[in-house]
Design a protein around this motif. Sequence first.
Motif, PDB file in Angstrom:
ATOM      1  N   ILE A   1      55.520 -69.592  10.767  1.00  0.00           N
ATOM      2  CA  ILE A   1      55.933 -69.590  12.302  1.00  0.00           C
ATOM      3  C   ILE A   1      54.705 -70.152  12.488  1.00  0.00           C
ATOM      4  CG2 ILE A   1      56.380 -67.926  13.595  1.00  0.00           C
ATOM      5  CD1 ILE A   1      58.031 -66.586  12.056  1.00  0.00           C
ATOM      6  N   ARG A   2      52.781 -69.708  11.971  1.00  0.00           N
ATOM      7  CA  ARG A   2      52.091 -70.570  13.180  1.00  0.00           C
ATOM      8  C   ARG A   2      52.066 -72.099  13.352  1.00  0.00           C
ATOM      9  NH1 ARG A   2      48.678 -66.218  10.909  1.00  0.00           N
ATOM     10  NH2 ARG A   2      48.665 -66.943   9.373  1.00  0.00           N
ATOM     11  N   LYS A   3      52.447 -72.295  12.099  1.00  0.00           N
ATOM     12  CA  LYS A   3      52.965 -73.994  11.686  1.00  0.00           C
ATOM     13  C   LYS A   3      54.664 -74.216  12.308  1.00  0.00           C
ATOM     14  CE  LYS A   3      52.235 -73.780   7.259  1.00  0.00           C
ATOM     15  NZ  LYS A   3      51.795 -74.194   6.096  1.00  0.00           N
ATOM     16  N   ASN A   4      54.928 -73.746  12.370  1.00  0.00           N
ATOM     17  CA  ASN A   4      56.856 -73.912  12.712  1.00  0.00           C
ATOM     18  C   ASN A   4      57.237 -72.972  13.297  1.00  0.00           C
ATOM     19  OD1 ASN A   4      59.219 -75.127  13.142  1.00  0.00           O
ATOM     20  ND2 ASN A   4      59.699 -75.386  11.318  1.00  0.00           N
ATOM     21  N   PRO A   5      57.442 -72.690  14.495  1.00  0.00           N
ATOM     22  CA  PRO A   5      58.235 -71.779  15.330  1.00  0.00           C
ATOM     23  C   PRO A   5      59.330 -71.813  15.057  1.00  0.00           C
ATOM     24  CG  PRO A   5      56.799 -72.791  16.897  1.00  0.00           C
ATOM     25  CD  PRO A   5      56.987 -73.606  15.664  1.00  0.00           C
ATOM     26  N   ASP A   6      60.025 -72.505  14.512  1.00  0.00           N
ATOM     27  CA  ASP A   6      61.582 -72.460  13.823  1.00  0.00           C
ATOM     28  C   ASP A   6      61.690 -72.241  12.356  1.00  0.00           C
ATOM     29  OD1 ASP A   6      62.484 -72.402  16.365  1.00  0.00           O
ATOM     30  OD2 ASP A   6      62.282 -75.027  16.524  1.00  0.00           O
ATOM     31  N   PHE A   7      60.749 -71.688  11.944  1.00  0.00           N
ATOM     32  CA  PHE A   7      60.427 -71.397  10.119  1.00  0.00           C
ATOM     33  C   PHE A   7      61.025 -70.674   9.049  1.00  0.00           C
ATOM     34  CE2 PHE A   7      58.973 -70.035   6.157  1.00  0.00           C
ATOM     35  CZ  PHE A   7      58.935 -70.778   4.958  1.00  0.00           C
ATOM     36  N   THR A   8      61.685 -69.733  10.267  1.00  0.00           N
ATOM     37  CA  THR A   8      62.575 -68.525   9.804  1.00  0.00           C
ATOM     38  C   THR A   8      63.678 -68.876   9.081  1.00  0.00           C
ATOM     39  OG1 THR A   8      60.805 -66.855  10.191  1.00  0.00           O
ATOM     40  CG2 THR A   8      63.298 -66.192   9.660  1.00  0.00           C
ATOM     41  N   ASN A   9      64.215 -69.303  10.719  1.00  0.00           N
ATOM     42  CA  ASN A   9      65.407 -70.040  11.292  1.00  0.00           C
ATOM     43  C   ASN A   9      66.262 -71.102  10.155  1.00  0.00           C
ATOM     44  OD1 ASN A   9      66.322 -67.181  13.293  1.00  0.00           O
ATOM     45  ND2 ASN A   9      65.876 -68.924  14.759  1.00  0.00           N
ATOM     46  N   GLU A  10      64.936 -72.507  10.031  1.00  0.00           N
ATOM     47  CA  GLU A  10      65.815 -73.367   9.264  1.00  0.00           C
ATOM     48  C   GLU A  10      65.576 -73.388   7.843  1.00  0.00           C
ATOM     49  OE1 GLU A  10      62.196 -75.872  10.579  1.00  0.00           O
ATOM     50  OE2 GLU A  10      63.614 -76.540  12.702  1.00  0.00           O
ATOM     51  N   ASN A  11      64.961 -71.632   7.514  1.00  0.00           N
ATOM     52  CA  ASN A  11      65.015 -71.745   6.062  1.00  0.00           C
ATOM     53  C   ASN A  11      65.193 -70.161   5.027  1.00  0.00           C
ATOM     54  OD1 ASN A  11      63.170 -74.121   4.897  1.00  0.00           O
ATOM     55  ND2 ASN A  11      61.890 -73.667   6.571  1.00  0.00           N
ATOM     56  N   LEU A  12      66.517 -69.689   6.544  1.00  0.00           N
ATOM     57  CA  LEU A  12      66.792 -68.255   6.700  1.00  0.00           C
ATOM     58  C   LEU A  12      67.367 -68.093   5.136  1.00  0.00           C
ATOM     59  CD1 LEU A  12      67.038 -66.169   7.353  1.00  0.00           C
ATOM     60  CD2 LEU A  12      68.864 -66.037   8.757  1.00  0.00           C
ATOM     61  N   ASN A  13      68.750 -69.305   4.672  1.00  0.00           N
ATOM     62  CA  ASN A  13      69.483 -68.796   2.761  1.00  0.00           C
ATOM     63  C   ASN A  13      68.090 -68.702   2.336  1.00  0.00           C
ATOM     64  OD1 ASN A  13      71.789 -68.138   5.230  1.00  0.00           O
ATOM     65  ND2 ASN A  13      71.941 -70.651   4.164  1.00  0.00           N
ATOM     66  N   ASN A  14      67.765 -69.832   1.830  1.00  0.00           N
ATOM     67  CA  ASN A  14      66.660 -69.800   0.893  1.00  0.00           C
ATOM     68  C   ASN A  14      65.185 -69.232   0.915  1.00  0.00           C
ATOM     69  OD1 ASN A  14      67.826 -72.056   0.364  1.00  0.00           O
ATOM     70  ND2 ASN A  14      66.317 -73.399   1.248  1.00  0.00           N
ATOM     71  N   LEU A  15      64.995 -68.287   1.745  1.00  0.00           N
ATOM     72  CA  LEU A  15      64.284 -67.147   1.604  1.00  0.00           C
ATOM     73  C   LEU A  15      64.761 -66.054   1.633  1.00  0.00           C
ATOM     74  CD1 LEU A  15      62.942 -67.640   6.184  1.00  0.00           C
ATOM     75  CD2 LEU A  15      61.733 -67.252   3.811  1.00  0.00           C
ATOM     76  N   CYS A  16      66.355 -65.686   2.241  1.00  0.00           N
ATOM     77  CA  CYS A  16      67.419 -64.621   1.460  1.00  0.00           C
ATOM     78  C   CYS A  16      67.169 -64.320  -0.476  1.00  0.00           C
ATOM     79  CB  CYS A  16      69.034 -64.851   2.455  1.00  0.00           C
ATOM     80  SG  CYS A  16      67.879 -63.710   3.429  1.00  0.00           S
ATOM     81  N   ALA A  17      67.578 -66.179  -0.933  1.00  0.00           N
ATOM     82  CA  ALA A  17      67.553 -65.961  -2.038  1.00  0.00           C
ATOM     83  C   ALA A  17      66.617 -66.078  -2.632  1.00  0.00           C
ATOM     84  CB  ALA A  17      68.400 -67.527  -2.174  1.00  0.00           C
ATOM     85  N   SER A  18      65.144 -66.438  -2.078  1.00  0.00           N
ATOM     86  CA  SER A  18      64.042 -65.951  -2.621  1.00  0.00           C
ATOM     87  C   SER A  18      63.694 -64.741  -3.237  1.00  0.00           C
ATOM     88  CB  SER A  18      63.461 -66.721  -2.007  1.00  0.00           C
ATOM     89  OG  SER A  18      63.314 -67.921  -2.454  1.00  0.00           O
ATOM     90  N   VAL A  19      63.855 -63.937  -1.847  1.00  0.00           N
ATOM     91  CA  VAL A  19      63.470 -62.126  -1.956  1.00  0.00           C
ATOM     92  C   VAL A  19      64.696 -61.560  -2.316  1.00  0.00           C
ATOM     93  CG1 VAL A  19      63.690 -60.125  -0.663  1.00  0.00           C
ATOM     94  CG2 VAL A  19      63.054 -62.455   0.263  1.00  0.00           C
ATOM     95  N   GLN A  20      65.804 -61.991  -2.989  1.00  0.00           N
ATOM     96  CA  GLN A  20      66.488 -61.272  -3.297  1.00  0.00           C
ATOM     97  C   GLN A  20      66.076 -61.315  -4.520  1.00  0.00           C
ATOM     98  OE1 GLN A  20      70.393 -60.110  -2.306  1.00  0.00           O
ATOM     99  NE2 GLN A  20      71.260 -61.856  -3.960  1.00  0.00           N
TER     100      GLN A  20
END
Length: 347
Positions: free
Chosen positions: A229-248
Amino acid sequence: MSESTIILGIESSCDDTSAAIIQGNKILSNIAANQQIHNDYGGVVPELASRAHQLNIIPVVQKSLVEANIQQNDIAAIGFTRGPGLLGSLLVGTSFAKSLAMSLEVPLIEVNHLQAHILAHFIEDANPVPPKFPFLCLTVSGGHTMIVLVKDYFNMKIIGKTTDDAAGEAFDKIGKIFGLDYPAGPIVDRLAKEGDPNSFKFNKPRLENYDYSFSGVKTSVLYFIQKEIRKNPDFTNENLNNLCASVQKTIIEVLMEKLEKAAEDYAIKEVAIAGGVSANSGLRKAMEENAAKLGWNIYIPKFEYTTDNAAMIAMVAKLKYERGEFSDLSVSATARYDLEEDFNKKS
């Protein structure tokens, strides 16, 4: 006990008020009232939960009788969740069960919530066939994560458990980091289906034996998100599906690695899952893959028997009724009701 014997089960361990009617191993009704108010707070508020139980319990029990097409006087015994859980919530269910049992002059049966999750597999329509003893049961929920060696209905031993957060807690807390609503676990599961599980790598704990730890996974995700987020404030929203899949993927791999080790070490092919997180599609898929890869006979309960529900309480009450294991009216709710201690005394 006659197969026509009718038992009422009551569940109130957390934020779901539930009542069910069982006859034999068949569920005639399984009613639950969910508490949406907690969504505004990002987690269950105990005081609000107990107040909601007070409002819900009479209509829920009444609806269970109507749906089962029985009268109060048809009830032969009342089973209730004594613990573990939120004390205020448990007190509502316990007090109601005691009062109704006294008024109907029928036996009162206390039930351990964790034992009920495991024995839900023996409800008539929970599985095509029930598990064979002995079996391993991965019990995963918001408050508990453990591997239980089930030798019999009343002979169980916890061989592995979490040393910190439960798997369900990890899903919810990480979901909160992502800005998801509570409860986040089902939302993570839904979004994960649209993402790439290999997008991001997160740290996995390396504990000996069969114990779990999920706090490190949560911390790994938090630090990673903060850095990005320090590099890109919209990182979470832009990568939400991939983040959820990786966490799961990470959480399920942690769960399955220990379960596979236990199954191999104990030479057991009968493997079940139980608890709210057993509704997770990724976990169910991993179980099916292991059935094909390792020759497991797997048992995955119907969705309605995974979350907190009174059908599982009624199932244990039915088994205790057959054994004549009744409680007296002095019984009290307990927030901590240790399954391991309870069964080690008997084994």
